[in-house]
Scaffold this active site. Sequence first.
Site, PDB file in Angstrom:
ATOM      1  N   LYS A  45     -21.226   2.376-123.503  1.00  0.00           N
ATOM      2  CA  LYS A  45     -19.475   3.443-124.226  1.00  0.00           C
ATOM      3  C   LYS A  45     -18.437   1.931-123.350  1.00  0.00           C
ATOM      4  CE  LYS A  45     -19.291   7.295-121.927  1.00  0.00           C
ATOM      5  NZ  LYS A  45     -20.365   7.220-121.529  1.00  0.00           N
TER       6      LYS A  45
ATOM      7  N   ARG B 162     -14.604  15.701-122.789  1.00  0.00           N
ATOM      8  CA  ARG B 162     -16.267  15.663-122.369  1.00  0.00           C
ATOM      9  C   ARG B 162     -16.613  17.585-122.502  1.00  0.00           C
ATOM     10  NH1 ARG B 162     -16.718  10.945-118.975  1.00  0.00           N
ATOM     11  NH2 ARG B 162     -18.703  10.944-117.742  1.00  0.00           N
TER      12      ARG B 162
ATOM     13  N   ARG C 209     -26.965  -1.588-112.824  1.00  0.00           N
ATOM     14  CA  ARG C 209     -24.880  -1.720-112.783  1.00  0.00           C
ATOM     15  C   ARG C 209     -24.845  -1.635-112.013  1.00  0.00           C
ATOM     16  NH1 ARG C 209     -21.088   2.360-116.189  1.00  0.00           N
ATOM     17  NH2 ARG C 209     -22.206   4.047-114.576  1.00  0.00           N
TER      18      ARG C 209
ATOM     19  N   ARG D 136     -20.667   0.860-107.640  1.00  0.00           N
ATOM     20  CA  ARG D 136     -19.621   2.185-108.681  1.00  0.00           C
ATOM     21  C   ARG D 136     -19.941   3.571-107.224  1.00  0.00           C
ATOM     22  NH1 ARG D 136     -18.337   3.420-114.579  1.00  0.00           N
ATOM     23  NH2 ARG D 136     -19.410   5.743-113.613  1.00  0.00           N
TER      24      ARG D 136
ATOM     25  N   ARG E  35     -25.490  13.866-112.820  1.00  0.00           N
ATOM     26  CA  ARG E  35     -24.790  13.222-114.179  1.00  0.00           C
ATOM     27  C   ARG E  35     -25.045  13.490-115.638  1.00  0.00           C
ATOM     28  NH1 ARG E  35     -22.934   7.400-112.937  1.00  0.00           N
ATOM     29  NH2 ARG E  35     -22.288   7.563-114.666  1.00  0.00           N
TER      30      ARG E  35
HETATM   31  P1  AP5 Z   1     -21.512   0.830-119.875  1.00  0.00           P
HETATM   32  O1  AP5 Z   1     -21.067   0.494-120.689  1.00  0.00           O
HETATM   33  O2  AP5 Z   1     -21.028   1.059-118.134  1.00  0.00           O
HETATM   34  O3  AP5 Z   1     -21.882   2.793-120.268  1.00  0.00           O
HETATM   35  P2  AP5 Z   1     -20.956   4.241-119.988  1.00  0.00           P
HETATM   36  O4  AP5 Z   1     -21.059   4.913-121.154  1.00  0.00           O
HETATM   37  O5  AP5 Z   1     -19.925   3.572-120.185  1.00  0.00           O
HETATM   38  O6  AP5 Z   1     -21.518   4.661-119.545  1.00  0.00           O
HETATM   39  P3  AP5 Z   1     -21.009   5.626-117.309  1.00  0.00           P
HETATM   40  O7  AP5 Z   1     -21.545   5.627-116.676  1.00  0.00           O
HETATM   41  O8  AP5 Z   1     -19.401   4.380-117.496  1.00  0.00           O
HETATM   42  O9  AP5 Z   1     -20.245   6.696-118.202  1.00  0.00           O
HETATM   43  P4  AP5 Z   1     -20.267   8.116-117.704  1.00  0.00           P
HETATM   44  O10 AP5 Z   1     -19.561   8.530-118.895  1.00  0.00           O
HETATM   45  O11 AP5 Z   1     -21.044   8.391-116.556  1.00  0.00           O
HETATM   46  O12 AP5 Z   1     -19.067   7.613-117.037  1.00  0.00           O
HETATM   47  P5  AP5 Z   1     -17.084   7.792-116.763  1.00  0.00           P
HETATM   48  O13 AP5 Z   1     -17.198   7.032-115.714  1.00  0.00           O
HETATM   49  O14 AP5 Z   1     -16.637   8.195-118.233  1.00  0.00           O
HETATM   50  O15 AP5 Z   1     -22.938   0.772-119.104  1.00  0.00           O
HETATM   51  C1  AP5 Z   1     -24.134   0.662-118.437  1.00  0.00           C
HETATM   52  C2  AP5 Z   1     -24.857  -0.507-117.433  1.00  0.00           C
HETATM   53  O16 AP5 Z   1     -25.929  -0.890-119.616  1.00  0.00           O
HETATM   54  C3  AP5 Z   1     -24.189  -1.690-117.593  1.00  0.00           C
HETATM   55  O17 AP5 Z   1     -24.503  -2.509-116.154  1.00  0.00           O
HETATM   56  C4  AP5 Z   1     -24.502  -2.379-119.079  1.00  0.00           C
HETATM   57  O18 AP5 Z   1     -24.040  -3.964-118.543  1.00  0.00           O
HETATM   58  C5  AP5 Z   1     -25.879  -2.323-119.946  1.00  0.00           C
HETATM   59  N1  AP5 Z   1     -25.761  -2.437-120.997  1.00  0.00           N
HETATM   60  C6  AP5 Z   1     -24.811  -1.701-121.846  1.00  0.00           C
HETATM   61  N2  AP5 Z   1     -25.252  -1.932-123.221  1.00  0.00           N
HETATM   62  C7  AP5 Z   1     -26.143  -2.471-122.856  1.00  0.00           C
HETATM   63  C8  AP5 Z   1     -27.862  -2.706-124.127  1.00  0.00           C
HETATM   64  N3  AP5 Z   1     -27.590  -2.739-125.248  1.00  0.00           N
HETATM   65  N4  AP5 Z   1     -28.769  -2.848-123.119  1.00  0.00           N
HETATM   66  C9  AP5 Z   1     -29.160  -3.062-121.984  1.00  0.00           C
HETATM   67  N5  AP5 Z   1     -28.098  -3.139-121.037  1.00  0.00           N
HETATM   68  C10 AP5 Z   1     -26.808  -2.769-121.914  1.00  0.00           C
HETATM   69  O19 AP5 Z   1     -17.108   9.282-115.546  1.00  0.00           O
HETATM   70  C11 AP5 Z   1     -17.311   9.283-114.548  1.00  0.00           C
HETATM   71  C12 AP5 Z   1     -16.821  10.349-114.099  1.00  0.00           C
HETATM   72  O20 AP5 Z   1     -15.781  10.915-113.866  1.00  0.00           O
HETATM   73  C13 AP5 Z   1     -17.652  11.127-114.428  1.00  0.00           C
HETATM   74  O21 AP5 Z   1     -19.003  11.958-113.789  1.00  0.00           O
HETATM   75  C14 AP5 Z   1     -16.946  12.914-114.116  1.00  0.00           C
HETATM   76  O22 AP5 Z   1     -16.918  13.140-112.679  1.00  0.00           O
HETATM   77  C15 AP5 Z   1     -15.403  11.365-114.093  1.00  0.00           C
HETATM   78  N6  AP5 Z   1     -14.496  12.342-115.783  1.00  0.00           N
HETATM   79  C16 AP5 Z   1     -14.660  11.202-116.529  1.00  0.00           C
HETATM   80  N7  AP5 Z   1     -13.963  11.624-117.499  1.00  0.00           N
HETATM   81  C17 AP5 Z   1     -13.631  13.387-117.448  1.00  0.00           C
HETATM   82  C18 AP5 Z   1     -13.358  14.016-118.243  1.00  0.00           C
HETATM   83  N8  AP5 Z   1     -13.422  14.233-119.156  1.00  0.00           N
HETATM   84  N9  AP5 Z   1     -13.681  15.469-117.944  1.00  0.00           N
HETATM   85  C19 AP5 Z   1     -13.652  15.245-116.504  1.00  0.00           C
HETATM   86  N10 AP5 Z   1     -14.740  14.236-115.857  1.00  0.00           N
HETATM   87  C20 AP5 Z   1     -14.296  13.498-116.101  1.00  0.00           C
HETATM   88 MG    MG Z   2     -17.654   3.461-118.658  1.00  0.00          MG
END
Ligand code: AP5
Ligand code: MG
Length: 190
Positions: A14, A89, A128, A134, A146
């Site tokens: 994402k 979410r 990552r 992180r 997660r």
């Molecule tokens: P990346 O682009 O970083 O993936 P992402 O989908 O952004 O993954 P996140 O881990 O950020 O998602 P998440 O939903 O768990 O975390 P968030 O920060 O939202 O890509 C991942 C890796 O793959 C990178 O190294 C990239 O380079 C690589 N990659 C990408 N595309 C590729 C490809 N095509 N081929 C190969 N490699 C590739 O949330 C974190 C925490 O915050 C949650 O767990 C929760 O505790 C809290 N939180 C956030 N939002 C809420 C909410 N709405 N409600 C409640 N709690 C929340």
């Molecule tokens: Mg992200």
Amino acid sequence: MKYYILFGPPGAGKGTQATAMVEKYNLHHISTGALLRKEIAAGTELGRLAKGLIENGNLVPDEVVEGMIENEFNTVKGIDGFLLDGFPRTLPQAEALDNILKKSSEEVTATVSIMIPDEMIMERIKGRALKEGRADDASEDIINNRIATYHAQTEPLIDYYKSAGKYHEADGVGTIEEIRERIFSIMDKF
Ligand code: AP5
Ligand code: MG
């Protein structure tokens, strides 16, 4: 205004895809995860509340992220729309978003979902972890929690947006460029 939801499991790509999406369609990117990590780094009261939850792979309370989203909607101007990354979410968050938008006679434009299998989540997040450090990427146990949290609380949103005719899925397996083109071909319709 356009209101796009960028949906997908942890590590689906994402954040990676968001950069090109906001540039091409003149959107403002809101990552609730990134906003929460900023609060943790700044040591705010909200950050202290969020830290333990995030670092164990659990969600923060709905009201916390709903407030953040509404605040961004009210303060960011001069764009054609918003790209919501990691929000909603839970079903209550999706309903809250509908209600927030209704106040200004707006609605969700489309949900763009990036989908990858669970095994690939682990692989990408471990990759990552070596680069970004992180805290919630630090162990297999946290990553597995997660993934479990995603299946239990977030996956039901797929049916919610399907019923509303707003769910569009891009296969998240492939190169970053291939996936970007799949996403653009969805967004070009709106
Ligand atoms: P990346 O682009 O970083 O993936 P992402 O989908 O952004 O993954 P996140 O881990 O950020 O998602 P998440 O939903 O768990 O975390 P968030 O920060 O939202 O890509 C991942 C890796 O793959 C990178 O190294 C990239 O380079 C690589 N990659 C990408 N595309 C590729 C490809 N095509 N081929 C190969 N490699 C590739 O949330 C974190 C925490 O915050 C949650 O767990 C929760 O505790 C809290 N939180 C956030 N939002 C809420 C909410 N709405 N409600 C409640 N709690 C929340
Ligand atoms: Mg992200």
